[in-house]
Each structure stands twice: as structure tokens, then as C-alpha cells.
Design an enzyme around this catalytic site. Structure first.
Site, short mmCIF file in Angstrom:
data_model
loop_
_atom_site.label_atom_id
_atom_site.label_comp_id
_atom_site.label_asym_id
_atom_site.label_seq_id
_atom_site.Cartn_x
_atom_site.Cartn_y
_atom_site.Cartn_z
CG ASP A 1 -2.46 -4.79 -9.95
OD1 ASP A 1 -3.09 -4.91 -8.88
OD2 ASP A 1 -1.22 -4.82 -10.00
CB CYS B 1 -1.30 -2.18 -7.60
SG CYS B 1 -0.09 -1.03 -6.94
CB THR C 1 3.16 -1.84 -3.16
OG1 THR C 1 3.30 -1.33 -4.50
CG2 THR C 1 3.87 -3.18 -3.05
CG HIS D 1 -0.89 19.72 4.57
ND1 HIS D 1 0.20 19.62 5.39
CD2 HIS D 1 -1.90 20.18 5.35
CE1 HIS D 1 -0.10 20.02 6.61
NE2 HIS D 1 -1.39 20.35 6.63
CG HIS E 1 -1.47 23.84 2.39
ND1 HIS E 1 -0.33 23.25 2.88
CD2 HIS E 1 -2.30 23.98 3.45
CE1 HIS E 1 -0.45 23.04 4.18
NE2 HIS E 1 -1.65 23.49 4.55
C1 RB5 Z 1 1.85 -7.21 -8.99
O1 RB5 Z 1 2.47 -8.40 -8.64
C2 RB5 Z 1 2.49 -6.05 -8.26
O2 RB5 Z 1 3.80 -5.87 -8.69
C3 RB5 Z 1 1.67 -4.79 -8.44
O3 RB5 Z 1 0.39 -5.03 -7.99
C4 RB5 Z 1 2.12 -3.56 -7.68
O4 RB5 Z 1 2.34 -3.85 -6.34
C5 RB5 Z 1 3.17 -2.74 -8.27
O5 RB5 Z 1 3.52 -1.66 -7.77
#
Ligand code: RB5
Length: 148
Positions: free
Chosen positions: A13, A70, A72, A104, A140
Site C-alpha cells: 500500500d 504495508c 506494519t 518450518h 513440519h
Molecule cells: C496505513 O496507514 C496502515 O494502516 C497500513 O499500511 C497497515 O499498517 C495496516 O496493517
């Protein structure tokens, strides 16, 4: 070490856009064919749209594995893991997670959070992911079979 994947689908994203550009260069330098499924600018987007695109390319066998970035890595992994035959692993901790996710769990998508991992650690993690084979030991595979 030689990459075990020849074709990888990648997407992000807006929050993972910069790291995606670096990753495409890294993967191509390893002679991996990269399918870039977006996003193509820093304009705000919705991460599930891109997770589903990469999943689609794996399920259609257009790509052998995927990378999703993204902010996180978490949203991407939640969306990707809605699909059977997808094993998406968040590896912000770095190379140990990436190695074990491959060895694994036979993970077929690497998820990273550009806001949580630095660029050098991210690159090392990507390299580990694409070069580590599944340790196809009976235990596994038995556990993966139980995922369904
Ligand atoms: C975008 O602001 C953020 O929420 C997205 O990139 C991501 O981290 C969601 O899990």
C-alpha cells in the site's frame, strides 16, 4: 546462496511504497522475475486490495511466492491468510523469523512493515526469505497439513 524462487509477486500500500521499490531492485539483482502488482504512488490506498492481488497470482501459479509491504505488515498478513494454500508470515523481527517461516512453515508470502523495520534489516530479511528452503521433514509437513 541461490534463490529458490524464480518468480515473485510483490505489492504494497502507500505505507510500503518506498520499500517496495528497493525490494524490486534487490530481487532483480538476484535474477528473480518480479511481478509488481502495485501500488504505484504514495496516494492513500487500502492494503487488502493488494494482498488479494498477490494471493491471486500465487493461486493461479503465475508467481511462486509473494512479498507484501504495508505500514506494519500485519494488515497484509491478515488479508492474505484468509485464503487457503497461503501462508503469509510477518517477519519484522528480521532474518531469524524469515528463516524459520520458510524452514518450518513453508511460508509463501513475506509480510513486512516499512514503518517498523529499517531498510538494511528489511533487505537481509528478504534475502533470507528467498534463499531458505522448506525443511520438508515429516513433522513440519504434518503440522502444515493440520492447517488445512
Ligand atoms: C496505513 O496507514 C496502515 O494502516 C497500513 O499500511 C497497515 O499498517 C495496516 O496493517
Amino acid at each position: 546462496m541461490t534463490p529458490i524462487f524464480k518468480k515473485i509477486a510483490i505489492a504494497s500500500d502507500h505505507a510500503g511504497f518506498a520499500l517496495k521499490k528497493d525490494f524490486i531492485e534487490t530481487l532483480e539483482s538476484l535474477a528473480i522475475t518480479v511481478m509488481d502488482l502495485g501500488t504505484f504512488s504514495e496516494e492513500s490506498t487500502d492494503y487488502p486490495d493488494f494482498a488479494h492481488k498477490v494471493v491471486g497470482s500465487i493461486l493461479k501459479e503465475e508467481a511462486q511466492a509473494g512479498v507484501l509491504i504495508c505500514g506494519t505488515g500485519i494488515g497484509m498478513s491478515i488479508a492474505a491468510n484468509r485464503h487457503s494454500r497461503i501462508r503469509a508470515a510477518v517477519c519484522n523481527e528480521g532474518t531469524t523469523s524469515a528463516r524459520l517461516a520458510r524452514a518450518h512453515n513453508n511460508a509463501n508470502i513475506l509480510c513486512l512493515g516499512e514503518r517498523l523495520i529499517g531498510p538494511e534489516a528489511a533487505k537481509d530479511t528478504l534475502f533470507t526469505f528467498v534463499t531458505t528452503p522448506f525443511d520438508a521433514g515429516e513433522r513440519h509437513q504434518r503440522r502444515l497439513n493440520k492447517i488445512g
